[in-house]
Design an enzyme around this catalytic site. Structure first.
Site: not given
Length: 281
Positions: A166, A183
């Protein structure tokens, strides 16, 4: 070498073809995994194994994939539900895939999770859950599939491991009331893990790369898109004035899995329209 010899490329018309390849897609029942599974089938893969935690979601995805009008008649999607965060389940997944193939050409390690909460109340159990699924399970998924990935590759026709990272692992992720500390940390970690795997597995003819998506409208991302100001706001912030589309992620992963990506190893490729150049999500 003459100019005419230099101008001739080897089978360039089929350089993006995945004809006859066998692929496994974790987190393949929805979102980026399902988009890419469609790309694999339409690019010629003979078998695409779809795995995710919920059996009903796997079956629905496979039914949709097998009904695709543009896939070759021989191409088949197969559901193998499994919880990738559980190492015993990973063993069961590999055993189930091994029942119908003696090799795997492409492993798309896409399964992941996120959690958003403010710094002062960020829960330890959620931090651990995200790290376990986004990093540790990726490592062990690759490790446990390596015997199948190394069953048939050659220097000129290597197998592929492609991991979903990501841009939150490249720049500052979301902060504030819905901060994504675990995350962001997990995606930075897994993309660096890919670099280590590339050097470890490259000599075994397995190429390892990562993609780093920005915002793609999906069930996983829609809540964060809303928190960040909504679809139109994020499109206006992006240098190319739009968010990711299904074909964007499918096209990039197919490229990495095909002969076109045959000299890519240890790469992390942002796919966000240039948004990471703006500094933070």
């Amino acid at each position: 070498m003459s100019a005419s010899e230099e101008a001739q490329l080897d089978n360039f018309s089929s350089i993006f073809s995945l004809e006859g390849k066998v692929a496994v897609v974790t987190g393949g029942s929805r979102g980026l995994g399902l988009h890419t599974a469609s790309g694999f089938l339409e690019s010629g893969c003979s078998k695409v194994y779809i795995t995710s935690r919920k059996p009903s979601s796997c079956e629905a995805a496979v039914a949709a994939l097998n009904a695709l009008p543009n896939k070759p008649p021989h191409a088949t999607a197969i559901a193998v539900p499994a919880d990738n965060s559980n190492l015993d389940e990973l063993d069961r997944l590999v055993a189930a895939v091994s029942q119908t193939t003696d090799h795997v050409d492409i492993l798309f390690a896409n399964a992941g999770a996120s959690w958003g909460e403010r710094f002062d109340t960020y829960p330890a159990d959620k931090f651990s859950k995200v790290m376990d699924l986004n990093v540790k399970s990726v490592f062990y998924t690759v490790q446990k599939f390596t015997p199948l990935l190394t069953a048939r590759p050659t220097r000129d026709d290597p197998s592929r491991v492609i991991v979903t990272g990501s841009i939150a692992g490249l720049i500052l992720g979301p902060l504030g009331a819905n901060a994504g500390f675990s995350y962001s940390a997990s995606k930075a970690a897994v993309m660096h893990l890919v670099r280590n795997l590339a050097v470890e597995l490259g000599p075994r003819h397995v190429l390892c790369n990562a993609v780093a998506p920005g915002f793609f409208p999906s069930k996983l991302a829609n809540g964060l898109i809303k928190v960040q100001g909504g679809l139109k706001h994020l499109e206006e912030k992006s240098p190319n004035r739009r968010l990711g589309r299904k074909e964007d992620i499918a096209g990039l992963v197919v490229f990495l899995a095909s002969r076109a990506g045959g000299h890519m190893n240890g790469a992390v490729i942002p796919i966000d329209g240039g948004s990471h150049l703006m500094g933070r999500l």
